[in-house]
Design a protein around this motif. Structure first.
Motif, PDB file in Angstrom:
ATOM      1  N   ASN A 268      60.050  25.417  51.483  1.00 56.84           N
ATOM      2  CA  ASN A 268      60.946  24.702  52.391  1.00 56.84           C
ATOM      3  C   ASN A 268      61.666  25.730  53.253  1.00 56.84           C
ATOM      4  N   PRO A 269      61.499  25.703  54.554  1.00 59.15           N
ATOM      5  CA  PRO A 269      62.175  26.681  55.413  1.00 59.15           C
ATOM      6  C   PRO A 269      63.684  26.674  55.240  1.00 59.15           C
ATOM      7  N   ALA A 270      64.257  25.574  54.738  1.00 54.85           N
ATOM      8  CA  ALA A 270      65.698  25.542  54.527  1.00 54.85           C
ATOM      9  C   ALA A 270      66.126  26.537  53.465  1.00 54.85           C
ATOM     10  N   ASP A 271      65.170  26.935  52.601  1.00 58.10           N
ATOM     11  CA  ASP A 271      65.495  27.910  51.554  1.00 58.10           C
ATOM     12  C   ASP A 271      65.275  29.343  52.015  1.00 58.10           C
ATOM     13  N   MET A 272      64.892  29.505  53.293  1.00 57.30           N
ATOM     14  CA  MET A 272      64.621  30.827  53.843  1.00 57.30           C
ATOM     15  C   MET A 272      65.582  31.081  55.001  1.00 57.30           C
ATOM     16  N   ASP A 273      65.972  32.313  55.173  1.00 53.13           N
ATOM     17  CA  ASP A 273      66.832  32.660  56.294  1.00 53.13           C
ATOM     18  C   ASP A 273      66.030  32.535  57.586  1.00 53.13           C
ATOM     19  N   ASP A 274      66.733  32.140  58.644  1.00 56.67           N
ATOM     20  CA  ASP A 274      66.009  32.021  59.909  1.00 56.67           C
ATOM     21  C   ASP A 274      65.690  33.411  60.451  1.00 56.67           C
ATOM     22  N   GLY A 275      64.509  33.486  61.103  1.00 62.14           N
ATOM     23  CA  GLY A 275      64.059  34.754  61.651  1.00 62.14           C
ATOM     24  C   GLY A 275      62.566  34.904  61.502  1.00 62.14           C
ATOM     25  N   LEU A 276      62.133  36.149  61.643  1.00 64.56           N
ATOM     26  CA  LEU A 276      60.704  36.463  61.551  1.00 64.56           C
ATOM     27  C   LEU A 276      60.365  36.924  60.128  1.00 64.56           C
ATOM     28  N   TRP A 277      59.269  36.378  59.628  1.00 72.81           N
ATOM     29  CA  TRP A 277      58.818  36.671  58.273  1.00 72.81           C
ATOM     30  C   TRP A 277      57.341  37.062  58.299  1.00 72.81           C
ATOM     31  N   ARG A 278      56.912  37.701  57.219  1.00 68.66           N
ATOM     32  CA  ARG A 278      55.481  37.951  57.029  1.00 68.66           C
ATOM     33  C   ARG A 278      55.180  37.932  55.532  1.00 68.66           C
ATOM     34  N   LEU A 279      53.930  37.566  55.201  1.00 68.12           N
ATOM     35  CA  LEU A 279      53.472  37.545  53.809  1.00 68.12           C
ATOM     36  C   LEU A 279      52.765  38.862  53.514  1.00 68.12           C
ATOM     37  N   THR A 280      53.125  39.521  52.409  1.00 70.23           N
ATOM     38  CA  THR A 280      52.445  40.742  51.963  1.00 70.23           C
ATOM     39  C   THR A 280      51.831  40.483  50.586  1.00 70.23           C
ATOM     40  N   VAL A 281      50.616  40.992  50.407  1.00 68.24           N
ATOM     41  CA  VAL A 281      49.894  40.797  49.150  1.00 68.24           C
ATOM     42  C   VAL A 281      49.395  42.155  48.659  1.00 68.24           C
ATOM     43  N   SER A 282      49.561  42.428  47.385  1.00 70.63           N
ATOM     44  CA  SER A 282      49.009  43.636  46.759  1.00 70.63           C
ATOM     45  C   SER A 282      48.246  43.233  45.510  1.00 70.63           C
ATOM     46  N   ALA A 283      47.246  44.056  45.161  1.00 68.67           N
ATOM     47  CA  ALA A 283      46.431  43.770  43.968  1.00 68.67           C
ATOM     48  C   ALA A 283      45.903  45.076  43.396  1.00 68.67           C
ATOM     49  N   THR A 284      45.679  45.091  42.107  1.00 67.28           N
ATOM     50  CA  THR A 284      45.022  46.206  41.438  1.00 67.28           C
ATOM     51  C   THR A 284      43.869  45.656  40.603  1.00 67.28           C
ATOM     52  N   ASP A 285      42.817  46.482  40.481  1.00 68.33           N
ATOM     53  CA  ASP A 285      41.715  46.086  39.605  1.00 68.33           C
ATOM     54  C   ASP A 285      41.819  46.841  38.287  1.00 68.33           C
ATOM     55  N   TYR A 286      40.874  46.612  37.393  1.00 68.89           N
ATOM     56  CA  TYR A 286      40.940  47.227  36.069  1.00 68.89           C
ATOM     57  C   TYR A 286      40.613  48.710  36.095  1.00 68.89           C
ATOM     58  N   ALA A 287      40.135  49.212  37.237  1.00 65.57           N
ATOM     59  CA  ALA A 287      39.915  50.652  37.388  1.00 65.57           C
ATOM     60  C   ALA A 287      41.119  51.337  38.026  1.00 65.57           C
ATOM     61  N   ASP A 288      42.206  50.586  38.227  1.00 64.17           N
ATOM     62  CA  ASP A 288      43.453  51.093  38.817  1.00 64.17           C
ATOM     63  C   ASP A 288      43.332  51.360  40.314  1.00 64.17           C
ATOM     64  N   ASN A 289      42.347  50.785  40.976  1.00 71.39           N
ATOM     65  CA  ASN A 289      42.324  50.820  42.433  1.00 71.39           C
ATOM     66  C   ASN A 289      43.333  49.800  42.958  1.00 71.39           C
ATOM     67  N   ALA A 290      44.107  50.181  43.975  1.00 76.26           N
ATOM     68  CA  ALA A 290      45.160  49.322  44.505  1.00 76.26           C
ATOM     69  C   ALA A 290      44.873  48.959  45.957  1.00 76.26           C
ATOM     70  N   ALA A 291      45.203  47.723  46.319  1.00 76.45           N
ATOM     71  CA  ALA A 291      45.027  47.248  47.701  1.00 76.45           C
ATOM     72  C   ALA A 291      46.324  46.594  48.170  1.00 76.45           C
ATOM     73  N   TYR A 292      46.562  46.668  49.499  1.00 76.99           N
ATOM     74  CA  TYR A 292      47.765  46.079  50.089  1.00 76.99           C
ATOM     75  C   TYR A 292      47.383  45.479  51.432  1.00 76.99           C
ATOM     76  N   LEU A 293      47.910  44.276  51.709  1.00 80.82           N
ATOM     77  CA  LEU A 293      47.627  43.611  52.983  1.00 80.82           C
ATOM     78  C   LEU A 293      48.871  42.866  53.431  1.00 80.82           C
ATOM     79  N   ALA A 294      49.210  43.031  54.718  1.00 81.69           N
ATOM     80  CA  ALA A 294      50.345  42.318  55.312  1.00 81.69           C
ATOM     81  C   ALA A 294      49.823  41.338  56.353  1.00 81.69           C
ATOM     82  N   GLY A 295      50.272  40.088  56.265  1.00 82.84           N
ATOM     83  CA  GLY A 295      49.871  39.082  57.239  1.00 82.84           C
ATOM     84  C   GLY A 295      50.676  39.199  58.527  1.00 82.84           C
ATOM     85  N   GLY A 296      50.314  38.364  59.513  1.00 92.88           N
ATOM     86  CA  GLY A 296      51.044  38.350  60.777  1.00 92.88           C
ATOM     87  C   GLY A 296      52.405  37.671  60.621  1.00 92.88           C
ATOM     88  N   THR A 297      53.289  37.891  61.587  1.00 94.41           N
ATOM     89  CA  THR A 297      54.647  37.324  61.501  1.00 94.41           C
ATOM     90  C   THR A 297      54.641  35.849  61.893  1.00 94.41           C
TER      91      THR A 297
END
Length: 334
Positions: A268-297
């Protein structure tokens, strides 16, 4: 008496005469002259290895011949033990280098010169150990895996030891094989198994909120969408956060600037401050490789002000005493 004749069979004629001239008739005896000692040969039995070594216990057989008086006995000594009468083939079991000394004697006391035969026994395969680049707690590596071998052999010695191997390919359940051999020909093999290599981080995608979208509090709802996949070691964990990058209204106050979210979550946007936001996602696999991705605003809008309404009155009209008089033909514009 000394006989300076060749070995062989002879007739010995003899007689006697007394002092009065009486002569005994001639008698004849057959004698065999044997001044030649026996000849003894040693034969070794067992499994022959390489480079003069045996890889099994060694059976020793002594055979002696004497064509005249015949062999009375064969005598032998193993590794400097006292000489003993040879009766039959004997087997030497202990590993190491051994020497058997031997000679024979014939029935008239001729003894041959001492002879010897030596041999070496190594029935133990060489020691073979390995070390490898250690995996993580899940059993995976995310770099090349180096496998090194060490070899030892306390008897004949190491002939060859496997070279070190660098495993560069990715995969699960990989193996490296090594074989060592000692100088005697004994071999030891070892398989370094269950090697798992994954050098690539998980693949991330973000499907929502879409870049450039606007969500108004009280009107719209925002849905998150993201995924993490890993085709080798597998995804061990993911984390996703909504991050406010710009405040476009009244400062956030009690509303957070970072919100942890899950895939498919409705916000619910009412639970978020007004302004520009973006979604960021990170993940690791069982070999300890790490990934990071940021979405658009995307933008969150809080509309807290009432609308402004303006009235425009056309002609004909009359404004008098704060009252505007119009007729049915006067246009009104809001």
């Amino acid at each position: 008496s000394h006989w300076f004749l060749a070995d062989g069979v002879y007739y010995l004629d003899y007689s006697a005469e007394d002092v009065l001239g009486n002569i005994k008739s001639i008698k004849r005896s057959t004698v065999a002259l044997d001044n030649t000692p026996p000849e003894t040969a040693a034969a070794l039995g067992g499994t022959a290895g390489q480079n003069g070594w045996h890889v099994s216990p060694v059976a020793v057989t002594l055979v002696s011949t004497d064509v005249l008086s015949g062999v009375k006995g064969i005598y032998y000594s193993l590794d400097s033990s006292p000489f003993t009468l040879y009766a039959s083939r004997f087997t030497v079991f202990p590993e190491g280098t051994h020497i058997v000394k031997y000679y024979a004697q014939d029935s008239v006391g001729n003894a041959e010169s001492e002879k010897s035969v030596s041999f070496s026994i190594d029935t133990t395969a060489p020691g073979l150990a390995y070390s490898r680049t250690p995996p993580n707690t899940a059993g995976w590596n995310n770099t090349d895996v180096a496998v090194s071998f060490t070899c030892n052999d306390n008897l004949s010695g190491v002939k060859w030891c496997p070279d070190s191997v660098a495993l560069t390919v990715e995969g699960s359940g990989l193996s490296v094989f090594g074989e060592a051999q000692d100088i005697a020909g004994n071999k030891t093999a070892a398989a370094v198994s269950n090697i798992n290599i994954d050098k690539h981080a998980p693949a991330l995608t973000i499907t929502g909120p879409a870049a450039g979208s606007k969500y108004t509090a009280g009107i719209d709802m925002a849905d998150t969408g993201f995924s993490a996949t890993d085709g080798l070691s597998g995804v061990r964990g993911t984390a996703a956060y909504l991050l406010r990058s710009e405040d476009k209204g009244v400062p956030g106050g009690a509303l957070p600037g970072v919100i942890a979210v899950t895939d498919g979550q409705t916000l619910n946007p009412a639970d978020m401050d007004d302004g520009l936001w973006r979604l960021t996602v990170s993940a690791t696999d069982y070999a300890d490789n790490a990934a990071y991705l940021a979405g658009g605003t995307f933008e969150v809008i809080h509309d807290t002000l009432p609308p402004v309404t303006l009235l425009s009155v056309g002609e004909p009209k009359l404004v008098s005493g704060g009252v505007t008089f119009i007729n049915a033909n006067t246009p009104l514009t809001f």
